[in-house]
Design a protein around this motif. Structure first.
Motif, PDB file in Angstrom:
ATOM      1  N   GLY A 120       1.909   2.260  -3.241  1.00 31.14           N
ATOM      2  CA  GLY A 120       0.865   2.636  -4.193  1.00 31.14           C
ATOM      3  C   GLY A 120       0.435   1.511  -5.115  1.00 31.14           C
ATOM      4  O   GLY A 120      -0.294   1.707  -6.076  1.00 31.14           O
ATOM      5  N   GLN A 121       0.882   0.282  -4.807  1.00 27.94           N
ATOM      6  CA  GLN A 121       0.509  -0.883  -5.637  1.00 27.94           C
ATOM      7  C   GLN A 121      -0.781  -1.496  -5.102  1.00 27.94           C
ATOM      8  O   GLN A 121      -1.228  -1.156  -4.010  1.00 27.94           O
ATOM      9  N   LEU A 122      -1.338  -2.437  -5.846  1.00 27.66           N
ATOM     10  CA  LEU A 122      -2.544  -3.127  -5.390  1.00 27.66           C
ATOM     11  C   LEU A 122      -2.168  -4.366  -4.584  1.00 27.66           C
ATOM     12  O   LEU A 122      -1.271  -5.114  -4.987  1.00 27.66           O
ATOM     13  N   VAL A 123      -2.863  -4.593  -3.485  1.00 29.69           N
ATOM     14  CA  VAL A 123      -2.653  -5.835  -2.731  1.00 29.69           C
ATOM     15  C   VAL A 123      -3.337  -6.970  -3.504  1.00 29.69           C
ATOM     16  O   VAL A 123      -4.095  -6.724  -4.432  1.00 29.69           O
ATOM     17  N   VAL A 132      -8.282  -9.021  -0.662  1.00 30.63           N
ATOM     18  CA  VAL A 132      -9.472  -8.151  -0.626  1.00 30.63           C
ATOM     19  C   VAL A 132     -10.754  -8.969  -0.758  1.00 30.63           C
ATOM     20  O   VAL A 132     -11.766  -8.648  -0.132  1.00 30.63           O
ATOM     21  N   ARG A 170     -11.182  -3.306  -8.159  1.00 23.34           N
ATOM     22  CA  ARG A 170     -10.077  -2.492  -8.672  1.00 23.34           C
ATOM     23  C   ARG A 170      -9.594  -2.988 -10.026  1.00 23.34           C
ATOM     24  O   ARG A 170      -8.753  -2.364 -10.649  1.00 23.34           O
ATOM     25  N   GLY A 206     -13.660   1.722  -3.937  1.00 21.01           N
ATOM     26  CA  GLY A 206     -12.277   1.239  -4.070  1.00 21.01           C
ATOM     27  C   GLY A 206     -12.211  -0.259  -4.309  1.00 21.01           C
ATOM     28  O   GLY A 206     -11.142  -0.860  -4.256  1.00 21.01           O
ATOM     29  N   GLN A 217     -11.342  -8.819 -10.003  1.00 16.23           N
ATOM     30  CA  GLN A 217     -12.100  -8.540  -8.778  1.00 16.23           C
ATOM     31  C   GLN A 217     -13.581  -8.333  -9.090  1.00 16.23           C
ATOM     32  O   GLN A 217     -14.453  -8.738  -8.317  1.00 16.23           O
ATOM     33  N   MET A 249       0.830  -1.212   0.000  1.00 19.85           N
ATOM     34  CA  MET A 249       0.000   0.000   0.000  1.00 19.85           C
ATOM     35  C   MET A 249       0.862   1.258   0.000  1.00 19.85           C
ATOM     36  O   MET A 249       0.570   2.206  -0.732  1.00 19.85           O
ATOM     37  N   ARG A 251      -1.673  10.468   4.634  1.00 13.67           N
ATOM     38  CA  ARG A 251      -1.433   9.073   4.281  1.00 13.67           C
ATOM     39  C   ARG A 251      -0.100   8.953   3.549  1.00 13.67           C
ATOM     40  O   ARG A 251       0.216   9.760   2.686  1.00 13.67           O
TER      41      ARG A 251
HETATM   42  P1  AMP Z   1      -7.836   3.435  -1.308  1.00 11.07           P
HETATM   43  O1  AMP Z   1      -8.086   3.973   0.051  1.00 11.07           O
HETATM   44  O2  AMP Z   1      -9.074   2.805  -1.916  1.00 11.07           O
HETATM   45  O3  AMP Z   1      -7.182   4.414  -2.235  1.00 11.07           O
HETATM   46  O4  AMP Z   1      -6.817   2.216  -1.133  1.00 11.07           O
HETATM   47  C1  AMP Z   1      -5.523   2.412  -0.596  1.00 11.07           C
HETATM   48  C2  AMP Z   1      -4.614   1.266  -1.012  1.00 11.07           C
HETATM   49  O5  AMP Z   1      -5.138   0.033  -0.493  1.00 11.07           O
HETATM   50  C3  AMP Z   1      -4.497   1.026  -2.511  1.00 11.07           C
HETATM   51  O6  AMP Z   1      -3.534   1.850  -3.113  1.00 11.07           O
HETATM   52  C4  AMP Z   1      -4.096  -0.438  -2.542  1.00 11.07           C
HETATM   53  O7  AMP Z   1      -2.750  -0.630  -2.166  1.00 11.07           O
HETATM   54  C5  AMP Z   1      -4.960  -1.013  -1.442  1.00 11.07           C
HETATM   55  N1  AMP Z   1      -6.297  -1.429  -1.934  1.00 11.07           N
HETATM   56  C6  AMP Z   1      -7.495  -0.892  -1.588  1.00 11.07           C
HETATM   57  N2  AMP Z   1      -8.500  -1.521  -2.201  1.00 11.07           N
HETATM   58  C7  AMP Z   1      -7.936  -2.467  -2.980  1.00 11.07           C
HETATM   59  C8  AMP Z   1      -8.425  -3.439  -3.877  1.00 11.07           C
HETATM   60  N3  AMP Z   1      -9.743  -3.561  -4.119  1.00 11.07           N
HETATM   61  N4  AMP Z   1      -7.534  -4.250  -4.507  1.00 11.07           N
HETATM   62  C9  AMP Z   1      -6.224  -4.156  -4.272  1.00 11.07           C
HETATM   63  N5  AMP Z   1      -5.667  -3.249  -3.465  1.00 11.07           N
HETATM   64  C10 AMP Z   1      -6.514  -2.407  -2.803  1.00 11.07           C
END
Ligand code: AMP
Length: 209
Positions: free
Chosen positions: A56-59, A64, A87, A84, A91, A53, A154
């Motif tokens: 800035g990458q996706l988990v 999720v 993504r 969110g 998903q 996180m 953040r």
């Molecule tokens: P957000 O608050 O929605 O911008 O999410 C913050 C961070 O959490 C993202 O940059 C991802 O690293 C992670 N994240 C949130 N939602 C997802 C998702 N649906 N899939 C993957 N990563 C997520």
């Protein structure tokens, strides 16, 4: 009502989603908030997610999906506003599967459109109250004086991370607009540059509320 909010990070999905949740009487499922909670609590999942996180990458989709599955069987059994999540297309397909098992489906998508430069400006001013999770903005929505002192930025709202998140958004998440259109789900586009109230009014109008 199951509603998906789409839009770049910083477009206002969290703010608008919280207002909509109050109006429509269904909970908001924000996977980013749930992940940040896990990080704060120092759970195994949180430890795994934190580095990803902050960069800035996706988990991973599995992580999720597990979070969302629990909510759909719990407080969101009667509907939800998804913020969110999903993504990416994988998903979205998992979500369709989960909802389908319960005889549900996405009723509508609201796409909040904001240009990249405004996003970067917005995110650099964003501050969160760590005690309540409420998000403020130093210019547009300042925290009350007794709260401002404890608000934090953040880690992933720093400019270079925001730009990376926007790239990932364009690559992985933006195609969902077309995905839902092709699936026959109504996709409502709103201009997210207006005031919080104006955008909320536009969304409610589009949803016929
Ligand atoms: P957000 O608050 O929605 O911008 O999410 C913050 C961070 O959490 C993202 O940059 C991802 O690293 C992670 N994240 C949130 N939602 C997802 C998702 N649906 N899939 C993957 N990563 C997520």
């Amino acid at each position: 009502m199951d509603l998906v909010l789409l839009g770049a990070p910083g477009a206002g999905k969290g703010t608008q989603g919280a207002l909509l949740a109050g109006k429509l009487g269904v909970p908001k499922i924000a996977t980013g908030d749930m992940l940040r909670d896990a990080v704060r609590q120092g759970t195994e999942l949180g430890l795994k997610a934190k580095q990803v996180m902050d960069a800035g990458q996706l988990v991973s989709d599995d992580i999720v999906l597990g979070l969302v599955r629990e909510r759909l069987a719990g407080d969101a059994a009667g509907g939800a506003i998804f913020d969110g999540y999903p993504r990416n297309v994988a998903q979205a397909q998992s979500l369709e599967g989960l909802l389908g098992e319960a005889g549900r489906g996405i009723d509508a998508v609201v796409y909040i459109d904001v240009d990249d430069d405004s996003i970067v400006r917005r995110m650099s001013g964003r501050r969160t109250d760590p005690e309540t999770g409420v998000v403020y903005h130093v210019e547009h929505n300042p925290a009350p004086a007794d709260v401002a002192g404890r608000c934090v930025q953040r880690e992933d709202d720093r400019e270079e991370t925001v730009r990376r998140r926007l790239e990932i958004y364009r690559e992985s998440t933006a195609p969902l607009v077309e995905h839902y259109r092709q699936a026959g789900v109504p996709v409502h586009t709103v201009n997210g540059e207006g005031s919080i109230d104006a955008v909320q009014g536009e969304i409610l109008g589009l949803l016929g509320r």
